[in-house]
Design a protein around this motif. Structure first.
Motif, PDB file in Angstrom:
ATOM      1  N   LEU A 148      45.277  16.419 -31.308  1.00  0.00           N
ATOM      2  CA  LEU A 148      44.029  17.026 -30.758  1.00  0.00           C
ATOM      3  C   LEU A 148      44.249  17.344 -29.236  1.00  0.00           C
ATOM      4  O   LEU A 148      43.214  17.551 -28.680  1.00  0.00           O
ATOM      5  CB  LEU A 148      42.892  16.097 -31.304  1.00  0.00           C
ATOM      6  CG  LEU A 148      42.576  16.367 -32.685  1.00  0.00           C
ATOM      7  CD1 LEU A 148      41.752  14.823 -33.147  1.00  0.00           C
ATOM      8  CD2 LEU A 148      41.894  17.371 -32.906  1.00  0.00           C
ATOM      9  N   LEU A 162      47.716  22.924 -33.488  1.00  0.00           N
ATOM     10  CA  LEU A 162      46.410  22.697 -34.277  1.00  0.00           C
ATOM     11  C   LEU A 162      45.838  23.995 -34.986  1.00  0.00           C
ATOM     12  O   LEU A 162      45.512  23.892 -36.193  1.00  0.00           O
ATOM     13  CB  LEU A 162      45.557  22.227 -33.368  1.00  0.00           C
ATOM     14  CG  LEU A 162      44.121  21.739 -33.707  1.00  0.00           C
ATOM     15  CD1 LEU A 162      44.183  20.645 -35.159  1.00  0.00           C
ATOM     16  CD2 LEU A 162      43.001  21.320 -32.853  1.00  0.00           C
ATOM     17  N   SER A 178      37.312  21.207 -31.250  1.00  0.00           N
ATOM     18  CA  SER A 178      37.979  20.256 -31.456  1.00  0.00           C
ATOM     19  C   SER A 178      37.995  19.377 -30.063  1.00  0.00           C
ATOM     20  O   SER A 178      38.814  18.342 -30.241  1.00  0.00           O
ATOM     21  CB  SER A 178      39.531  20.944 -31.790  1.00  0.00           C
ATOM     22  OG  SER A 178      39.852  21.392 -30.458  1.00  0.00           O
ATOM     23  N   HIS A 205      37.623  16.548 -34.740  1.00  0.00           N
ATOM     24  CA  HIS A 205      37.897  14.984 -34.702  1.00  0.00           C
ATOM     25  C   HIS A 205      37.335  14.252 -35.798  1.00  0.00           C
ATOM     26  O   HIS A 205      36.321  14.453 -36.367  1.00  0.00           O
ATOM     27  CB  HIS A 205      36.981  14.497 -33.488  1.00  0.00           C
ATOM     28  CG  HIS A 205      37.664  14.652 -32.151  1.00  0.00           C
ATOM     29  ND1 HIS A 205      38.480  13.750 -31.580  1.00  0.00           N
ATOM     30  CD2 HIS A 205      37.812  15.831 -31.393  1.00  0.00           C
ATOM     31  CE1 HIS A 205      38.793  14.222 -30.243  1.00  0.00           C
ATOM     32  NE2 HIS A 205      38.415  15.718 -30.373  1.00  0.00           N
TER      33      HIS A 205
END
Length: 260
Positions: free
Chosen positions: A187, A195, A221, A163
């Protein structure tokens, strides 16, 4: 990936450390303190990561308390950085048997007797150092390692949370496509594979290091310590029991350091 099997001593050390975190959080939050011990997993991948993540989060909880009590507009980046260094030094010195950790100019320096053996830098997120800007941070670490006589292969980095760490235009560049959702969607669990594909390609592209995939570690994440700290302090939330760690990052780092 290296995965080591926990023994009773390892789990006992982790449980003791998390109990200490609970005591400190109780001093900060009173009876609102979440029970971190219930989150300890019975596998090596997760328990060390959780202990490390909990230590990082506690720093932000304490800083949130100071911010609220003193009616400050923002948290002190300097104080957070200093406290993170102290927490990480204590963490590594609990778990390493052959090296001694100490803070050094924003890094953690590992020594064996009087010899500098390894260097580590932790960033909660990449912030303004996203994308190719992170290369400069890597270069700085390489220069410092050379100055200290630390082999470049013993220079390690960790990003605490993905993030606030993604440059969407860089994702498109690295993956060679414009068909990339915005960061909030990227995300989400539905796009986890994409990702991971980007993160692997990103790390592979990083210059200056001997083996980027063995020297750059990613923690999670799914959550950000600063955001979680706000929820713990202001909304009586607890650390989630289902934090998804991207890899056995802390476990691998400890294992690697033990072999130096």
């Amino acid at each position: 990936m290296l995965v080591i099997k926990d023994d009773d001593n390892t789990l006992n050390r982790i449980a003791t450390a998390l109990e200490e975190i609970n005591v400190t959080l109780k001093q900060i939050l009173g009876e609102r303190t979440p029970n971190l011990l219930q989150n300890v997993q019975n596998t090596s991948f997760g328990s060390l990561e959780l202990e490390f993540f909990s230590n990082i989060t506690q720093v932000y909880v304490e800083e949130e308390r100071i911010k609220v009590e003193k009616n400050l507009k923002r948290k002190s980046a300097v104080r957070v950085s200093n406290e993170l260094g102290i927490r990480m030094v204590n963490f590594f010195n609990r778990h390493l048997t052959n090296l001694t950790a100490l803070t050094y100019d924003g890094y953690i320096l590992f020594k064996k007797e009087d010899e500098n053996k390894a260097l580590f830098r932790f960033q909660t997120d990449l912030g303004f150092n996203r994308g190719e800007a992170y290369y400069d941070a890597i270069k700085h670490g390489v220069e410092l390692a050379k100055k200290l006589g630390v082999p470049i292969s013993n220079l390690f980095f960790m990003i605490g949370s993905i993030h606030n760490s993604i440059d969407n235009s860089h994702v498109k560049k690295i993956l060679g496509t414009t068909d990339i959702p915005d960061n909030s969607i990227l995300l989400s669990p539905s796009y986890h594979d994409l990702l991971v594909k980007y993160l692997n390609a990103y790390i592979e592209s990083i210059p200056y290091l001997v083996n980027p995939h063995k020297q750059i570690f990613l923690l999670t994440s799914s959550v950000h310590p600063n955001v979680l700290a706000w929820e713990i302090f202001n909304k009586n939330q607890s650390i989630p029991q289902n934090i998804k760690f991207l890899e056995p990052s802390v476990t691998e780092l400890i294992k690697t350091l033990e072999l130096i």
